[in-house]
Design a protein around this motif. Structure first.
Motif, PDB file in Angstrom:
ATOM      1  N   HIS A 130       0.977  -1.382  -0.039  1.00 32.66           N
ATOM      2  CA  HIS A 130       0.159  -0.134   0.114  1.00 32.66           C
ATOM      3  C   HIS A 130       0.901   1.353  -0.092  1.00 32.66           C
ATOM      4  O   HIS A 130       1.569   1.715   0.964  1.00 32.66           O
ATOM      5  N   HIS A 151       1.740   5.223  -2.112  1.00 27.58           N
ATOM      6  CA  HIS A 151       0.968   6.356  -3.067  1.00 27.58           C
ATOM      7  C   HIS A 151       2.048   7.101  -3.569  1.00 27.58           C
ATOM      8  O   HIS A 151       3.197   7.206  -3.144  1.00 27.58           O
ATOM      9  N   HIS A 165      -4.890   6.590  -4.890  1.00 21.80           N
ATOM     10  CA  HIS A 165      -6.223   6.887  -4.862  1.00 21.80           C
ATOM     11  C   HIS A 165      -6.967   6.814  -6.021  1.00 21.80           C
ATOM     12  O   HIS A 165      -6.826   7.922  -6.988  1.00 21.80           O
ATOM     13  N   GLU A 213      -6.205   2.397  -4.335  1.00 22.48           N
ATOM     14  CA  GLU A 213      -7.162   2.435  -3.186  1.00 22.48           C
ATOM     15  C   GLU A 213      -8.411   3.222  -3.528  1.00 22.48           C
ATOM     16  O   GLU A 213      -8.309   4.546  -3.717  1.00 22.48           O
ATOM     17  N   ASP A 273       1.418   2.559   3.670  1.00 21.13           N
ATOM     18  CA  ASP A 273       0.647   3.476   3.215  1.00 21.13           C
ATOM     19  C   ASP A 273       1.451   4.898   3.097  1.00 21.13           C
ATOM     20  O   ASP A 273       1.162   6.104   3.390  1.00 21.13           O
ATOM     21  N   HIS A 321       3.386   7.850   1.671  1.00 19.43           N
ATOM     22  CA  HIS A 321       2.880   8.951   0.841  1.00 19.43           C
ATOM     23  C   HIS A 321       4.063   9.905   0.512  1.00 19.43           C
ATOM     24  O   HIS A 321       4.106  11.102   0.329  1.00 19.43           O
TER      25      HIS A 321
HETATM   26 ZN    ZN Z   1      -3.468   5.153   1.435  1.00 20.92          ZN
END
Ligand code: ZN
Ligand code: AMP
Ligand code: FE
Ligand code: FE
Length: 293
Positions: A6, A8, A38, A63, A247, A249
């Motif tokens: 996961h 981004h 996303h 996502e 996650d 970023h």
């Molecule tokens: Zn995320």
């Protein structure tokens, strides 16, 4: 095997391009990376090229912003056919909603005396297919209104905040079935993340499993130890795959470095087996996992 499922890129609200993301994953010692922007597959091609060159295993994912009983739920989708009509229509509606709320958020912030403009947000989100609150937050940081993304959410952009504007999201069960029809598999992202367990209680997860959900993202920094144990138990009872991920970023979320949480190789194999089964059951040709060598 270090597996991070996961992350981004700058195609949504991460700060690294897909190519940079792959290079960073390599440097972080990951063996398998999933790119999960996303509501968009925009980063897939670039990430796949970079991964093939870098010798990194890459899973194409996204996502999806969904809603369930008026609550926001993030749904990770892995290896769906991005050309599936139902899925693309659903994502286009979400992306349109993302674009349309920006002028309204800008207007709300301007009414508070903040000199933000749509152009500043567009410049911040240049290269992003999915424009979001983090881009607005970064403009607030640039303007000196707040010191960080987190502070922007706390002071203005969090749900119900002074600069908050909601946006459309896909119905959760519909998103699960659209991804399945597109030959992919779904995993609930940080099910007890920012909303806490109220976002989706244990009784609500069972019907989703029956509706075709494949896994739960258990090991995520938003979950404490007790929550992870409980989610693991729910996954065991429902025979759901357990994943873990950062996650990441980029420098948008400084405390989420690549590989900070990872997925067990056996669980990863279960996820891929489920994806293969979903691909066979659909009449679609999902993209393959990019494998080194
Ligand atoms: Zn995320
Ligand atoms: P949006 O998709 O535009 O509604 O924005 C939600 C995104 O903002 C999430 O996917 C996170 O990446 C980020 N986010 C949400 N809450 C916070 C927060 N409190 N601090 C920093 N980033 C956040
Ligand atoms: Fe995000
Ligand atoms: Fe999320």
């Amino acid at each position: 095997m270090r597996i991070d499922l996961h992350t981004h890129s700058s195609c949504s609200d991460g700060t690294s391009t897909p190519t940079q993301l792959v290079a960073e994953a390599r440097r972080a010692g990951l063996d398998v990376l999933a790119i999960t922007d996303h509501d968009s597959a925009a980063g897939w091609d670039e990430a796949a090229r970079a991964a093939a060159e870098a010798g990194l295993e890459l899973v194409r994912g996204m996502e999806i912003s969904t809603r369930h009983r008026d609550r926001s739920v993030h749904l990770l989708a892995y290896l769906p056919d991005p050309g599936h009509r139902g899925l693309t229509r659903m994502l286009e509606a979400v992306l349109r909603g993302r674009d349309h709320r920006i002028p309204r958020m800008v207007a709300r912030l301007r009414s508070l005396g903040i000199p933000i403009t749509e152009e500043l947000v567009a410049a911040k989100a240049s290269g992003a297919t999915a424009v979001g609150r983090p881009h607005v937050a970064d403009v607030l940081v640039d303007l000196g209104v707040v010191g960080s993304r987190d502070q922007a959410f706390a002071d203005y952009l969090g749900t119900g905040g002074r600069g908050y504007v909601s946006r459309p999201a896909a119905p959760l069960p519909g998103a699960i079935s659209a991804v399945a029809e597109a030959g992919g598999v779904t995993v609930l992202a940080h099910p007890w993340g920012r909303g806490g367990r109220a976002a989706l209680d244990a009784e609500e997860i069972a019907p989703l499993s029956a509706a075709g959900l494949t896994g739960l993202e258990v090991d995520h920094l938003d979950h404490d130890r007790a929550e992870r144990e409980e989610l693991r138990e729910i996954a065991r009872e429902l025979d759901l795959v357990v994943t873990g991920a950062s996650d990441y970023h980029g420098h948008g979320k400084t405390d989420h470095p690549l590989g900070v949480c990872t997925t067990d190789p056996e669980e990863y194999e279960r996820l891929l087996a489920a994806a293969e089964q979903a691909a066979r059951a659909s009449r679609h040709q999902p993209p393959p996992v990019v494998r080194p060598g």
